[in-house]
Design a protein around this motif. Structure first.
Motif, PDB file in Angstrom:
ATOM      1  N   ALA A 175       0.836  -1.209   0.000  1.00 49.03           N
ATOM      2  CA  ALA A 175       0.000   0.000   0.000  1.00 49.03           C
ATOM      3  C   ALA A 175       0.867   1.254   0.000  1.00 49.03           C
ATOM      4  CB  ALA A 175      -0.920  -0.002   1.215  1.00 49.03           C
ATOM      5  N   ILE A 176       2.094   1.153   0.484  1.00 51.66           N
ATOM      6  CA  ILE A 176       3.009   2.293   0.472  1.00 51.66           C
ATOM      7  C   ILE A 176       4.068   2.128  -0.618  1.00 51.66           C
ATOM      8  CG2 ILE A 176       4.837   3.480   1.807  1.00 51.66           C
ATOM      9  CD1 ILE A 176       1.976   4.169   2.718  1.00 51.66           C
ATOM     10  N   SER A 177       4.580   0.934  -0.774  1.00 49.18           N
ATOM     11  CA  SER A 177       5.681   0.743  -1.738  1.00 49.18           C
ATOM     12  C   SER A 177       5.174   0.667  -3.172  1.00 49.18           C
ATOM     13  CB  SER A 177       6.448  -0.535  -1.411  1.00 49.18           C
ATOM     14  OG  SER A 177       5.659  -1.681  -1.701  1.00 49.18           O
ATOM     15  N   GLY A 178       3.898   0.475  -3.355  1.00 48.30           N
ATOM     16  CA  GLY A 178       3.363   0.318  -4.705  1.00 48.30           C
ATOM     17  C   GLY A 178       3.399  -1.140  -5.141  1.00 48.30           C
ATOM     18  N   GLY A 179       3.987  -1.987  -4.302  1.00 52.93           N
ATOM     19  CA  GLY A 179       4.108  -3.416  -4.660  1.00 52.93           C
ATOM     20  C   GLY A 179       5.470  -3.686  -5.246  1.00 52.93           C
ATOM     21  N   SER A 180       6.082  -4.747  -4.793  1.00 56.97           N
ATOM     22  CA  SER A 180       7.437  -5.049  -5.258  1.00 56.97           C
ATOM     23  C   SER A 180       7.535  -6.528  -5.582  1.00 56.97           C
ATOM     24  CB  SER A 180       8.421  -4.671  -4.151  1.00 56.97           C
ATOM     25  OG  SER A 180       9.727  -4.911  -4.564  1.00 56.97           O
ATOM     26  N   ILE A 181       8.227  -6.833  -6.674  1.00 60.33           N
ATOM     27  CA  ILE A 181       8.234  -8.183  -7.271  1.00 60.33           C
ATOM     28  C   ILE A 181       6.775  -8.631  -7.369  1.00 60.33           C
ATOM     29  CG2 ILE A 181       9.475 -10.375  -7.416  1.00 60.33           C
ATOM     30  CD1 ILE A 181      11.675  -8.682  -6.587  1.00 60.33           C
ATOM     31  N   MET A 182       5.972  -7.667  -7.672  1.00 58.79           N
ATOM     32  CA  MET A 182       4.529  -7.827  -7.859  1.00 58.79           C
ATOM     33  C   MET A 182       4.083  -6.506  -8.484  1.00 58.79           C
ATOM     34  SD  MET A 182       1.504  -8.390  -5.053  1.00 58.79           S
ATOM     35  CE  MET A 182       1.740  -6.855  -4.176  1.00 58.79           C
ATOM     36  N   THR A 183       4.183  -6.435  -9.814  1.00 57.30           N
ATOM     37  CA  THR A 183       3.787  -5.197 -10.468  1.00 57.30           C
ATOM     38  C   THR A 183       2.269  -5.173 -10.572  1.00 57.30           C
ATOM     39  OG1 THR A 183       5.871  -4.867 -11.583  1.00 57.30           O
ATOM     40  CG2 THR A 183       3.941  -3.906 -12.655  1.00 57.30           C
TER      41      THR A 183
END
Ligand SMILES: Nc1nc2c(c(=O)[nH]1)N[C@H]1C(S)=C(S)[C@@H](COP(=O)(O)OP(=O)(O)OC[C@H]3O[C@@H](n4cnc5c(=O)[nH]c(N)nc54)[C@H](O)[C@@H]3O)O[C@H]1N2
Ligand SMILES: Nc1nc2c(c(=O)[nH]1)N[C@H]1C(S)=C(S)[C@@H](COP(=O)(O)OP(=O)(O)OC[C@H]3O[C@@H](n4cnc5c(=O)[nH]c(N)nc54)[C@H](O)[C@@H]3O)O[C@H]1N2
Ligand code: SF4
Ligand SMILES: [Mo]
Length: 717
Positions: A175-183
């Protein structure tokens, strides 16, 4: 005549790569909005997108090469800069050998196709064993787990969040990082939809994060104890007859070894070390196995810890054994438009473990890279094989690597440093020459690396939004010139300067899984095709890919790689029901946190990204604060085995008792940087007190769970 132009690009700041609409007039940015017609991101953007304008117009952003002189920075021409670099590097390589030159690659490299396509040539030309990157500050454990289990370091399983009914997130804050290793652009909406369709979201994190606030259930977990938690869930699956890998079992091996390896990890035994009750661990394992479509996903928090690789491995195992691998709504493999996995495999770059060692601490490489944690000591320790020069491309290791003060000292002492960066940062201020690339609005952009982790298969390419001025150079032009200057063969030099990333892109798209190949008249992807779709090309949802997609010799998933099983056996001895003893000197555990308005270290120079309150605070639980008579706003000194920093406290029950948190990427008080806005909101760097000696099996930095002590500072100190 003045005309307004609309442009559509994918924001390359973070892995979400949201579609944005930019309106310009006469090379001036008028507005930046979400692109509502983009089928993947559907108009979503975060506040950082609007700061792109500020960064583009930032007076501190460099537009020409700089040379450091005793009198300060001097503007020089590109030819002069490259001539000097060539001479200095040649002299160093001639005298000390190729290994005296090191390369550090920072995070933004993965967001630009020009960098991704050209960095390999520079690596080959430099012929140095000293390669470092932010991978070993981030996802190296995942790369190692994928290499050992699936046969390729970049074959990442991705949560199919748009179809899942049960999403367990361990150590990630999308919710903050925008999602990582998960676009997954607009990930907050995607998570909310899981609950709307009566699915369940579970978050396991030592902090009650924004993502946790979206979930049905949140569990605090003691930092670094995830291995025990996940092993106990796997144990439960076996014990309760819930281990049913399904279709995937036919092409897996090592099931019985895993069963044996997790035997000692009973939920009862791991309860005290994890801080999660045995009955909750059992219930989670049961719920997960029982949900038709479920996925368990671990991210940064499960990587940057002492058992990062083993935890990441067991998370994948947990998904497989519960029958959630390669299933819609489970853990799936994308079919990327540009298949870096397939192409790198053809080139023999599937990853490997430990072919060489560092000189000082004897750390092994992974896939040809040494841990970034070893870079400072390799520069500082005198003797044969010492690093004498560094080329840093889009990285800020003084703020991003553990024990940043040691890195700072190392860069002060290095004979020669080149930084490819837009700014005079905490790291690039040590460079002898800084080469600034064009801004990403001035070059074309293609979705590339993030396609390996898309929750849907998409392709996108955009032309430059703004014209670059003649005297500036793109990232890849800088890299190809550096490559040419590192080669002695004149023909190879000419070849290195053929900087046509679009040609390579077209080739990769055509010969990728969705490509048209040489059938120019047929459907299928080519660069032209993608270029003509400004809102991106949708290539459909993820589809089952196994066993074809495996790169292991026998086309089987290795559930129990020997390296991991051996390492786990050693830990088994430590599984005990008695609570962990904190040292009397350092009685708290330090973790990090990401912030919406930051992007690692490089967004703090945008004025719009700063509010009225100081964001670089030490979060501390009220119980721990009370013991020390601490209140929000008090200054505290935080000390670890490596050093001490002083910052403002923020008491909050959003952090687990016994744990404190500090965001990374701050510490802009250092002299000699040219980041006017950031310097007036300096904060302190958490990495001044993280420890470069704390690494995991893969060599990844263990930023999480650093033992620390905090003391209230008296007023006026
Ligand atoms: N304690 C702690 N430390 C951490 C983390 C943590 O969670 N906690 N996270 C880690 C992680 S996940 C990562 S990825 C690393 C990041 O580590 P780094 O990559 O070293 O750090 P960044 O702050 O991302 O630095 C990026 C640099 O690239 C420059 N830049 C931006 N765009 C361009 C471009 O187009 N070209 C060039 N040449 N330069 C550009 C910026 O000006 C900036 O100086 O930090 C790690 N460090
Ligand atoms: N706004 C913003 N977005 C970013 C970045 C940024 O700096 N700012 N950086 C980008 C980069 S480089 C990356 S790699 C991604 C990272 O993306 P994420 O992994 O989603 O980001 P983090 O917020 O670091 O999430 C890590 C979580 O792990 C928790 N954690 C810490 N230690 C432990 C532990 O021992 N166990 C468990 N279970 N949890 C733990 C933290 O409290 C935190 O909530 O974000 C990217 N996106
Ligand atoms: S979430 Fe990431 S990609 Fe999307 S707008 Fe924000 S910074 Fe850009
Ligand atoms: Mo990262």
């Amino acid at each position: 005549m003045t005309t307004e132009k609309k442009h559509y690009i994918n924001c390359p700041i973070c892995e979400a790569e949201c579609g944005i609409e930019i309106i310009t007039r006469n090379e001036e940015i008028l507005s930046i909005k979400g692109d509502k017609q983009n089928g993947f991101s559907k108009g979503f953007i975060c506040p950082k997108a609007t700061a792109i304008k500020e960064l583009y117009n930032d007076p501190d952003r460099l537009r020409h090469p700089l040379r450091r002189t005793p009198k300060g920075w001097e503007k020089i021409g590109w030819k002069e800069a490259f001539d000097e670099i060539e001479n200095r590097l040649q002299a160093i390589r001639g005298r000390y050998g190729n290994d005296a030159v090191a390369l550090f690659l920072g995070n933004p490299n993965v967001h630009y196709h020009g960098n991704l396509l050209y960095i390999g040539f520079l690596l080959k030309a430099l012929k140095t064993k000293h390669r470092y990157s932010s991978s070993s500050l981030d996802q190296l454990p995942l790369m190692m787990a994928c290499q050992q289990m699936f046969g390729h370091q970049l074959l990442f399983p991705v949560p199919d969040i748009d179809r899942t009914d049960y999403f367990m997130i361990i150590g990630g804050n999308p919710a903050i990082s925008g999602g990582s290793i998960m676009t997954a652009p607009g990930v907050v909406h995607r998570i909310k939809k899981i609950r709307k369709r009566n699915g369940k979201v579970v978050v396991v994190d030592p902090a009650y994060t924004k993502t946790a606030s979206l979930a049905d259930t949140h569990f605090f977990i003691r930092p670094g104890a995830d291995l025990f938690f996940v092993a106990a869930m796997v144990h439960t699956l076996f014990e309760e007859g819930l281990a049913r890998p399904g279709r995937v079992e036919a092409y897996s091996k090592g099931l019985s070894t895993i069963k044996e390896a997790v035997k000692a990890f009973t939920p009862e035994k791991v309860s005290s070390v994890t801080g999660i009750k045995a009955e909750d661990i059992r219930r989670l394992a049961r719920e997960f196995a029982g949900a038709e479509k479920a996925v368990c996903y671990g991210r940064l928090g499960t990587c940057v810890q002492e058992y990062g690789t083993l935890t990441t491995w067991l998370i994948i195992v947990f998904n497989i054994i519960a029958g959630k691998m390669d299933q819609p709504g489970g853990f799936m493999f994308p079919t990327p438009a540009i298949d870096l996995v397939g192409f790198t495999a053809l080139a023999g770059e599937k990853g490997w473990v430990g072919r060489k060692r560092t000189r000082v601490s004897g750390l092994t490489d992974f896939g040809g890279e040494f841990p970034a944690s070893a870079l400072a000591e390799e520069i500082l320790t005198e003797g044969e094989g010492q690093i004498k020069a560094l080329i840093s491309v889009a990285g800020n290791p003084v703020l991003s690597a553990p024990n940043g003060r040691l890195m700072d000292k190392a860069l002060t002492q290095i004979d020669f440093m080149v930084a490819v960066d837009w700014y005079i940062t905490e790291s690039s201020r040590h460079a002898h020459i800084i080469l600034p690339p064009t801004h990403f609005l001035e070059h074309s952009n293609a979705m590339m690396m993030v396609n390996l982790a898309g929750v849907r298969n998409v392709a996108a390419y955009s032309k430059p939004v703004l014209k670059k001025s003649k005297e500036t150079r793109h990232n890849w032009e800088i890299l190809s010139e550096l490559t040419a200057r590192s080669l002695s063969n004149p023909l190879l030099r000419i070849a290195a300067r053929l900087d046509r990333p679009e040609l390579i892109l077209d080739f990769l798209l055509r010969f990728g899984p969705h490509g048209s190949g040489l059938r120019f008249w047929r459907s299928g992807l080519s660069l032209n095709k993608v270029r003509n779709e400004p809102h991106g090309v949708d290539l459909g949802p993820l589809v089952p890919r196994l066993p074809e997609r495996l790169f292991t010799k026998e086309k089987r998933i290795d559930l129990a790689p020997e390296l991991f099983v051996k390492a786990l056996r050693k830990i088994t001895k430590n599984v005990s029901e008695s609570p962990p003893k904190e040292s009397s000197e350092f009685d708290l555990l330090l973790i990090g946190r990401r912030q919406l308005m930051s992007s690692n270290s490089w967004f703090h120079n945008a004025p719009g990204m700063h509010g009225k309150t100081n964001r670089c605070t030490l979060m501390v639980n009220p119980m721990d604060a009370e013991k020390r008579e601490l209140h929000t706003g008090d200054r505290v000194q935080v000390s670890s085995a490596v050093g001490a920093i002083s910052l403002e406290a923020e008491t909050t029950d959003r952090i687990m008792p016994g744990v404190v948190s500090i965001p990374h990427g701050w510490g802009h008080h250092r002299s000699g940087i040219r980041l006017g806005v950031a310097s007036s909101h300096p904060g302190v760097s958490i990495n001044d007190i993280t420890d470069n000696r704390r690494i995991d099996l893969s060599g990844n930095a263990a930023f999480s769970g650093v033992p620390v002590r905090i003391e209230k500072e008296s007023k006026g100190e």
